[in-house]
Write a protein that holds these residues in place. Sequence first.
Motif: not given
Length: 760
Positions: A426-427, A438-442, A746-750, A754-757
């Motif tokens: 999906l990524g 693929a993004r992460q808000r700073a 935490g699980r959510a950030t991890a 790791g979404a692309l892999t």
Amino acid sequence: MADRNITIRQARTNNLDGLNLVVPRNQLVVFVGRSGSGKSSLVFDTIAAEAGFQLNETFPPFARNRLPKWARPEVEHIDGLTPVIVIDQRRIGGNARSTVGTITDAWTYLRLLFSRLSEPHVGESNRFSFNDPTGMCPTCHGLGEVVVSAVERFLDLDKSLAGGAIRLPGFGNGGYWYTQYADIGTFDVDTPLRDWTASELEALLYGGQAAADLGHKPPKDYEGVVERFERIYLRTADNLSERKQDAIRKFTKSGTCPDCAGDRLNEAARTATVDGNTIGQLARLEITELLDVVRQIDTRIVGPVVAALTARLEAMVTIGLGYLALSRATTTLSGGESQRIKTVKHLGSSLTEMTYVVDEPTVGLHPTDVDSMVKLLEQLRDSGNTVLVVEHDPAVMRHADQVVEVGPGAGAEGGRLVFQGAFAELGGSGTPTGKALARQRAMKVTNRRENGKLTVTDAERNNLQKVTVGFPTGVMTVLTGVAGSGKSSLAQELVEQQQAIVIDQKPVSANRRSTPITYTGIAPAIRRLFARLNQVPAALFSANSDGACPECKGLGVFYTDLAFMEGQEVVCETCQGRRFTPEVLAHTVNGHSIADVEELTIDETITELPDARISRALQQLAAVGLGYLRLGQSLNTLSGGECQRVKIAKELREAGEPTTYVLDEPTTGLHLDDIDTLLEVLDSLVEHGHTVVVVEHNLDVIRQADWLIDLGPGPGRHGGTVLFEGRPADYGGHSTPTSLALAGAGRATAVRRGALTGRV
């Protein structure tokens, strides 16, 4: 194999654009897409609706009329369906007799246990049921509480009778009951009640001997204000009008039953014990504590009961509800808690080959609690069922056997299949969800300055442990913590102590005729626009006036009551459901007839109908991300998150003076992309001078807060304390669940990283 799939061809329900899809059965399939993309139309309004309709058709007409109604979807072909169970976010019933124990059947097992082992022996299990006359407390009738008049609210002592001293509806000057006190010659109607004697006040309120002792005795049939109020409002068996219900809310209060002390049971049932514990004591324990007690019961004759009760309690602990007690009323549960309770109910089922349709199961869950919910979904799948989940949380997507994305946009821009496959793929798919993953808000670096502070003092509601905390004004504060930590309780204290306004997810309207047109009040402006541009009277464009179809009177349909069979609604043959005469429909604006307008989306209307009044009224709905709604869409079809955004739009339009707003989980129902729009809306509220307090778990929202208040460390009695107050950027190096999630442990950030892999 074909027989192991759900096959859909040319689905056109709502905004679905001839969608074709093959969904594998006996798998966990997660449906994603932007808000309004059509994923709910596919899962709920097509798959679930057709399965429900076909199952209902197997019952005789009399029974079918009493089953939930399913509207058949617009789909050319669909097969491979199995019986469906929908687990949605609607709060569990408003019945005051419903508790966590009764709704999960745990109370059934517990009272069966007491019926066999209690000392002294009381009798069969119904003797321990507060819903059975043989077990309920006779004083409160099994409710645990009694409703009494809040007499201290009845009178305004600074006013006279003529000036409206009696606050009750119908008792003030000019009211129906006013003359019963003002015209009997007993009371001075022009003197403020504060100057009356104690005997006069007693006579006014209660009558009785106090009234008889007055120099000017009232008539023999005189009723004091309290007696009359209770007779009219509290001793009627009829369905109460909204006006009466409002009066009861304002002028009564509930208190613990003086006889059963809230246990709801009669004396015999509430005093019997098992291993030294009464059933009421066990019902008040947190489920984690109750589980320890039940496990200690080692009596062979009740072995199956103990095993069944233990399994049910363990399931609730697993799903993150161990902080609840069986005595907790279901009316006090959040939407997320209600949904998890419903899931627990199905775990003990031996049914297989069912289709479970679950709506956002992670709502109300802290990122560290999501895994427990995922395990339950997997358990349902592994029992031989198909689990279809509508969800935005990457942690749930990662565990899916398959991800299906509907989109790419909302409304007319959606309704198409844009991705189907494994989460790892999906990524890189280029879809809205793939890009968002693929993004992460700073973390927010520059925080807005507060201009004051609202302080909640010594809060002890529910599990709060005498909490005193300050909420800065003029900025956005996020209130977070694990489920059951006390967030909602603290928010309620803020509302009560500081008169904040709640923008919740309750329905905007229960009336199916309420639409964006009626809600924004633009119907007159639309009629005037058509009238002006076509040089005809505006009344022609009202379905209730001159231009209405003469056959159906502007309704567009005819309804026939068929007694015990389902009523029949037939489209009017004269106007084909368009409600207006052909002459009226011939008048257009930008090629749209008055009947076409209801099919326009909010975004389309702003550009298609050249009228500043209409555009201004709809602009705020578009600003909160609801531009995909159609003008004629019934507001009672909106999700909880959509309802909340409608209310935000109203506040943006109407709010004048600086106000404090409390929002309960506004990211509910929002795609990762749409959170940007939400944050812009919340920023707009702050820029208008308002204070915004958000109860939220979403890490992207937490990162953009000006101020963070974290409660915990755990749920129930393990929570209720403030773990952190300050800027989110400063919340590092702590071992709390929220700090770890923000730091990446935490699980959510991890999962996000790791979404692309496809792995963490």
